[in-house]
Scaffold this motif. Structure first.
Motif, mmCIF file in Angstrom:
data_model
loop_
_atom_site.group_PDB
_atom_site.id
_atom_site.type_symbol
_atom_site.label_atom_id
_atom_site.label_comp_id
_atom_site.label_asym_id
_atom_site.label_seq_id
_atom_site.Cartn_x
_atom_site.Cartn_y
_atom_site.Cartn_z
ATOM 1 N N VAL A 146 0.837 -1.203 0.000
ATOM 2 C CA VAL A 146 0.000 0.000 0.000
ATOM 3 C C VAL A 146 0.873 1.256 0.000
ATOM 4 O O VAL A 146 0.618 2.208 -0.731
ATOM 5 C CB VAL A 146 -0.955 0.000 1.211
ATOM 6 C CG1 VAL A 146 -1.661 1.353 1.342
ATOM 7 C CG2 VAL A 146 -1.997 -1.112 1.057
ATOM 8 N N ARG A 147 1.935 1.240 0.793
ATOM 9 C CA ARG A 147 2.834 2.397 0.845
ATOM 10 C C ARG A 147 3.483 2.649 -0.516
ATOM 11 O O ARG A 147 3.548 3.795 -0.981
ATOM 12 C CB ARG A 147 3.914 2.181 1.909
ATOM 13 C CG ARG A 147 4.801 3.409 2.135
ATOM 14 C CD ARG A 147 5.810 3.145 3.253
ATOM 15 N NE ARG A 147 5.149 2.847 4.508
ATOM 16 C CZ ARG A 147 4.653 3.768 5.324
ATOM 17 N NH1 ARG A 147 4.718 5.050 5.005
ATOM 18 N NH2 ARG A 147 4.085 3.411 6.459
ATOM 19 N N VAL A 148 3.938 1.599 -1.163
ATOM 20 C CA VAL A 148 4.573 1.738 -2.480
ATOM 21 C C VAL A 148 3.576 2.283 -3.500
ATOM 22 O O VAL A 148 3.913 3.133 -4.328
ATOM 23 C CB VAL A 148 5.153 0.385 -2.947
ATOM 24 C CG1 VAL A 148 5.535 0.437 -4.423
ATOM 25 C CG2 VAL A 148 6.365 0.004 -2.104
ATOM 26 N N ALA A 149 2.324 1.797 -3.455
ATOM 27 C CA ALA A 149 1.295 2.282 -4.373
ATOM 28 C C ALA A 149 1.106 3.788 -4.239
ATOM 29 O O ALA A 149 1.031 4.519 -5.238
ATOM 30 C CB ALA A 149 -0.019 1.554 -4.130
ATOM 31 N N PHE A 150 1.046 4.276 -2.991
ATOM 32 C CA PHE A 150 0.909 5.723 -2.765
ATOM 33 C C PHE A 150 2.150 6.469 -3.249
ATOM 34 O O PHE A 150 2.045 7.479 -3.954
ATOM 35 C CB PHE A 150 0.674 6.004 -1.279
ATOM 36 C CG PHE A 150 -0.766 5.924 -0.865
ATOM 37 C CD1 PHE A 150 -1.591 7.030 -0.955
ATOM 38 C CD2 PHE A 150 -1.304 4.734 -0.378
ATOM 39 C CE1 PHE A 150 -2.926 6.961 -0.570
ATOM 40 C CE2 PHE A 150 -2.634 4.653 0.015
ATOM 41 C CZ PHE A 150 -3.460 5.767 -0.089
ATOM 42 N N ASN A 162 0.768 9.926 -0.481
ATOM 43 C CA ASN A 162 1.525 9.500 0.698
ATOM 44 C C ASN A 162 0.589 8.900 1.727
ATOM 45 O O ASN A 162 -0.537 9.376 1.928
ATOM 46 C CB ASN A 162 2.310 10.658 1.307
ATOM 47 C CG ASN A 162 1.418 11.811 1.725
ATOM 48 O OD1 ASN A 162 0.987 12.600 0.893
ATOM 49 N ND2 ASN A 162 1.157 11.905 3.023
ATOM 50 N N LEU A 163 1.069 7.829 2.350
ATOM 51 C CA LEU A 163 0.295 7.123 3.365
ATOM 52 C C LEU A 163 0.322 7.937 4.651
ATOM 53 O O LEU A 163 1.360 8.475 5.035
ATOM 54 C CB LEU A 163 0.906 5.743 3.587
ATOM 55 C CG LEU A 163 0.053 4.674 4.265
ATOM 56 C CD1 LEU A 163 -1.233 4.434 3.483
ATOM 57 C CD2 LEU A 163 0.854 3.376 4.369
ATOM 58 N N GLY A 164 -0.838 8.067 5.304
ATOM 59 C CA GLY A 164 -0.923 8.860 6.529
ATOM 60 C C GLY A 164 -1.183 8.004 7.749
ATOM 61 O O GLY A 164 -1.254 6.776 7.680
ATOM 62 N N ALA A 165 -1.335 8.676 8.880
ATOM 63 C CA ALA A 165 -1.607 7.980 10.140
ATOM 64 C C ALA A 165 -3.077 7.589 10.218
ATOM 65 O O ALA A 165 -3.934 8.162 9.532
ATOM 66 C CB ALA A 165 -1.251 8.890 11.310
ATOM 67 N N SER A 166 -3.367 6.607 11.048
ATOM 68 C CA SER A 166 -4.744 6.171 11.248
ATOM 69 C C SER A 166 -5.598 7.337 11.737
ATOM 70 O O SER A 166 -5.215 8.051 12.670
ATOM 71 C CB SER A 166 -4.775 5.029 12.268
ATOM 72 O OG SER A 166 -6.098 4.632 12.534
ATOM 73 N N LEU A 206 -3.952 0.059 -6.327
ATOM 74 C CA LEU A 206 -4.414 -0.483 -5.053
ATOM 75 C C LEU A 206 -5.385 -1.640 -5.269
ATOM 76 O O LEU A 206 -5.283 -2.687 -4.616
ATOM 77 C CB LEU A 206 -5.074 0.622 -4.230
ATOM 78 C CG LEU A 206 -4.136 1.686 -3.660
ATOM 79 C CD1 LEU A 206 -4.931 2.898 -3.168
ATOM 80 C CD2 LEU A 206 -3.283 1.122 -2.524
ATOM 81 N N GLU A 207 -6.352 -1.465 -6.171
ATOM 82 C CA GLU A 207 -7.366 -2.505 -6.379
ATOM 83 C C GLU A 207 -6.787 -3.765 -7.003
ATOM 84 O O GLU A 207 -7.365 -4.845 -6.863
ATOM 85 C CB GLU A 207 -8.505 -1.954 -7.241
ATOM 86 C CG GLU A 207 -9.368 -0.940 -6.493
ATOM 87 C CD GLU A 207 -10.569 -0.458 -7.294
ATOM 88 O OE1 GLU A 207 -10.547 -0.608 -8.537
ATOM 89 O OE2 GLU A 207 -11.516 0.058 -6.673
#
Length: 245
Positions: free
Chosen positions: A112-116, A122-126, A224-225
């Motif tokens: 998921v991080r690589v996809a972003f 960019n991947l964020g916090a929950s 992602l999908e």
């Protein structure tokens, strides 16, 4: 389902689903297995009942659904999946929520991080963007020539639907999460068939993007999908009318 799915978005997603039906069925099977942990009888397990309805709307075969239920309930050998939600930002500040079912958290997080990272995000916090979305039931009924619009609206609203949007080619029915099953079952009993029926996340507000940004956002959605661990992708981008998807 990506974004707030008006009919042209539903058509595009259905076309992609038809092209990779095996992968779609695999993901639905995982969702059924997780739901079936709460009991294999859909009459007493509302979550399972709703997921089965979602699978039926995608034309998943009954025997495939049955096997997934038995695996989830422990009647057949199956894999133990963990539910994880990732949040982040795509191009132009578009908010993303990504639902994952995985048997390997490290693999999923990395993918998921690589996809972003590779698609302008960019991947964020929950919790960073989930507050921008509302969990709702969403039912899409494709419009046919002999369909009675008043009957659909009356059936849905009397059963507890929050809104019925009569579009040129389809009806979009929105419900509160707790009313989804009741509304869906009322429409089923009235003989209506669904293009889709699921619990989704609808943005409170949308970010308008230009054509170039829409293409980048869609590349991120597709990446992602395509990941086997990713179940659903939601975003708040409002694509231009001319965007083909």
């Amino acid at each position: 389902m990506s974004g707030h799915s008006k009919w042209h978005n539903i058509q595009a997603k259905k076309g992609k689903a038809d092209a990779k039906r095996g992968k779609i069925f695999t993901k639905l099977g995982k969702e059924i297995m997780v739901a079936a942990k709460g009991g294999s009888n859909p009459d007493t397990n509302a979550k399972l009942r709703d997921v089965i309805a979602k699978a039926k709307a995608a034309n998943m075969p009954a025997d495939t659904i049955s096997r997934a239920v038995k695996k989830g309930a422990g009647e057949l050998e199956g894999v133990n999946y963990e539910e994880i939600v990732y949040e982040g930002y795509g191009p132009n500040g578009v908010a993303f929520v990504v639902n994952v079912l995985t048997d390997n958290k490290n693999r999923s997080a990395s993918n998921v991080r690589v996809a972003f990272d590779r698609n302008g995000g960019n991947l964020g916090a929950s919790g960073c963007v989930a507050w921008m979305f509302a969990k709702k039931g969403q039912i899409i009924i494709e419009r046919t020539a002999d369909m009675d619009e008043d009957e659909i609206m009356m059936t849905a609203l009397e059963a507890g639907a929050e809104d019925v949007d009569a579009q040129e080619e389809a009806f979009e029915i929105i419900t509160a999460m707790e009313d989804f099953s009741t509304v869906r079952e009322a429409l089923e009993a009235a003989g209506f068939e669904f293009a889709s029926a699921e619990i989704t996340m609808i943005p409170d507000n949308y970010v308008e993007v230009d054509l170039a940004t829409a293409e980048t956002v869609q590349r991120l959605v597709d990446r992602l999908e395509d990941d086997d661990d990713v179940q659903d992708v939601y975003h708040n981008a409002e694509f231009p009318e001319e965007f083909e998807g």
